[in-house]
Design a protein around this motif. Structure first.
Motif, mmCIF file in Angstrom:
data_model
loop_
_atom_site.group_PDB
_atom_site.id
_atom_site.type_symbol
_atom_site.label_atom_id
_atom_site.label_comp_id
_atom_site.label_asym_id
_atom_site.label_seq_id
_atom_site.Cartn_x
_atom_site.Cartn_y
_atom_site.Cartn_z
ATOM 1 N N TYR A 147 0.818 -1.206 0.000
ATOM 2 C CA TYR A 147 0.000 0.000 0.000
ATOM 3 C C TYR A 147 0.857 1.263 0.000
ATOM 4 O O TYR A 147 0.364 2.344 -0.328
ATOM 5 C CB TYR A 147 -0.923 0.015 1.224
ATOM 6 N N GLY A 148 2.101 1.155 0.389
ATOM 7 C CA GLY A 148 3.000 2.298 0.422
ATOM 8 C C GLY A 148 3.077 2.944 1.787
ATOM 9 O O GLY A 148 2.616 2.398 2.796
ATOM 10 N N ASP A 149 3.662 4.139 1.839
ATOM 11 C CA ASP A 149 3.822 4.879 3.088
ATOM 12 C C ASP A 149 2.548 5.687 3.332
ATOM 13 O O ASP A 149 2.477 6.889 3.068
ATOM 14 C CB ASP A 149 5.044 5.790 2.997
ATOM 15 N N VAL A 150 1.542 5.023 3.880
ATOM 16 C CA VAL A 150 0.202 5.593 4.008
ATOM 17 C C VAL A 150 0.198 6.871 4.844
ATOM 18 O O VAL A 150 -0.450 7.863 4.501
ATOM 19 C CB VAL A 150 -0.765 4.552 4.613
ATOM 20 N N LEU A 151 0.922 6.879 5.958
ATOM 21 C CA LEU A 151 0.910 8.009 6.879
ATOM 22 C C LEU A 151 2.142 8.908 6.749
ATOM 23 O O LEU A 151 2.327 9.817 7.559
ATOM 24 C CB LEU A 151 0.798 7.500 8.325
ATOM 25 N N GLN A 152 2.969 8.657 5.741
ATOM 26 C CA GLN A 152 4.192 9.437 5.537
ATOM 27 C C GLN A 152 5.074 9.424 6.792
ATOM 28 O O GLN A 152 5.548 10.457 7.260
ATOM 29 C CB GLN A 152 3.844 10.878 5.140
ATOM 30 N N THR A 153 5.264 8.239 7.334
ATOM 31 C CA THR A 153 6.050 8.082 8.561
ATOM 32 C C THR A 153 7.263 7.184 8.350
ATOM 33 O O THR A 153 7.803 6.636 9.298
ATOM 34 C CB THR A 153 5.182 7.486 9.677
ATOM 35 N N GLN A 154 7.672 7.016 7.089
ATOM 36 C CA GLN A 154 8.795 6.147 6.729
ATOM 37 C C GLN A 154 8.488 4.681 7.003
ATOM 38 O O GLN A 154 9.383 3.872 7.221
ATOM 39 C CB GLN A 154 10.086 6.582 7.446
ATOM 40 N N GLU A 155 7.202 4.339 6.993
ATOM 41 C CA GLU A 155 6.762 2.954 7.157
ATOM 42 C C GLU A 155 5.931 2.527 5.953
ATOM 43 O O GLU A 155 5.011 3.233 5.538
ATOM 44 C CB GLU A 155 5.918 2.791 8.422
ATOM 45 N N THR A 156 6.268 1.382 5.395
ATOM 46 C CA THR A 156 5.518 0.822 4.283
ATOM 47 C C THR A 156 4.454 -0.138 4.804
ATOM 48 O O THR A 156 4.767 -1.034 5.587
ATOM 49 C CB THR A 156 6.454 0.095 3.302
ATOM 50 N N TRP A 157 3.232 0.061 4.373
ATOM 51 C CA TRP A 157 2.126 -0.821 4.748
ATOM 52 C C TRP A 157 1.953 -1.878 3.657
ATOM 53 O O TRP A 157 1.960 -1.560 2.468
ATOM 54 C CB TRP A 157 0.823 -0.036 4.892
ATOM 55 N N THR A 158 1.817 -3.128 4.078
ATOM 56 C CA THR A 158 1.587 -4.223 3.141
ATOM 57 C C THR A 158 0.497 -5.143 3.691
ATOM 58 O O THR A 158 0.064 -5.001 4.837
ATOM 59 C CB THR A 158 2.857 -5.062 2.918
ATOM 60 N N GLN A 159 0.085 -6.082 2.869
ATOM 61 C CA GLN A 159 -0.945 -7.027 3.289
ATOM 62 C C GLN A 159 -0.356 -8.400 3.597
ATOM 63 O O GLN A 159 -1.026 -9.412 3.525
ATOM 64 C CB GLN A 159 -2.028 -7.139 2.204
ATOM 65 N N MET A 160 0.907 -8.448 3.987
ATOM 66 C CA MET A 160 1.535 -9.722 4.347
ATOM 67 C C MET A 160 1.027 -10.198 5.702
ATOM 68 O O MET A 160 0.666 -9.400 6.564
ATOM 69 C CB MET A 160 3.060 -9.564 4.427
ATOM 70 N N CYS A 161 1.044 -11.494 5.900
ATOM 71 C CA CYS A 161 0.668 -12.078 7.197
ATOM 72 C C CYS A 161 1.861 -12.021 8.141
ATOM 73 O O CYS A 161 2.933 -12.541 7.835
ATOM 74 C CB CYS A 161 0.236 -13.530 7.008
#
Length: 218
Positions: A147-161
């Motif tokens: 999903y990318g860096d949704v909150l612009q906090t240098q964190e990448t969001w993904t749908q991995m388990c």
């Protein structure tokens, strides 16, 4: 004279048998560790190694999630408990949630492939709609859309388990390490998973200096 020598030899044999003669014992084999390996910190906390390599001081070092342990904590390989302590946490950074482990090179064989994940380099954060994968000590190899860096906090969001124990797992696109697993939102394995991007981590390590600066993966 010969009889006297034979008696002396026999006496020496008896003394040696009584005292016991030391035998050489082989050193335990080196623990094989790489990005995706399970590690045990402070004899009780289970996490996953993000990657392993060398810093500009020639030290054998690894990276994992910062919340996995404090500086000074022991590190042992989960898959090879007989190896005992093979390293210690040198740095624990709460701002970027990364930890640096300094390993004993006499006790560790570093590898670039664990399970289904191979790490050849460190690269830019992944963007939607890429698919990223991870290798974790709890849930193994899982993949999901980015999903990318949704909150612009240098964190990448993904749908991995991911679940507990997967903290520190390497997040890769192909063989490029792009992030590490740090947390999940909502329900485990329903996600989304949050992974801190690796480039900001590496930049912070280099700016801080010391153990880990100049890190390059195996």
């Amino acid at each position: 004279m010969l009889r006297r020598l034979s008696l002396i030899f026999a006496a020496l044999v008896v003394i040696a048998a009584t005292l016991g003669v030391g035998t050489a014992t082989a050193a335990p084999p080196r623990a094989v560790l790489g990005g995706g390996s399970g590690i045990v910190l402070d004899d009780m906390y289970e996490c996953t190694l993000t990657t392993i390599g060398h810093d500009n001081g020639g030290r054998l070092v690894g990276i994992t999630a910062g919340h996995c342990g404090d500086a000074g904590w022991s590190v042992a390989p989960e898959a090879d408990p007989d190896a005992g302590v093979v390293g210690r946490v040198a740095v624990s950074n709460s701002d970027y949630d990364y930890g640096i482990i300094e390993f004993d090179p006499a006790k560790v064989t570093p590898v670039d492939t664990i399970g289904q994940v191979t790490i050849t380099d460190i690269g830019m954060p992944a963007q939607f709609p890429a698919v990223a994968c991870k290798q974790g000590r709890t849930t193994g190899h899982t993949c999901g859309v980015v999903y990318g860096d949704v909150l612009q906090t240098q964190e990448t969001w993904t749908q991995m388990c991911v679940v507990e124990g997967d903290s520190g797992s390497p997040v890769v696109v192909g063989t490029t390490l792009v992030a590490m697993v740090n947390a999940y939102v909502g329900v485990a394995c329903l996600g989304p998973e949050l992974g801190t991007n690796m480039l900001p981590i590496i930049e912070n390590i280099n700016a801080t200096g010391g153990v880990g600066a100049g890190f390059r993966p195996i």
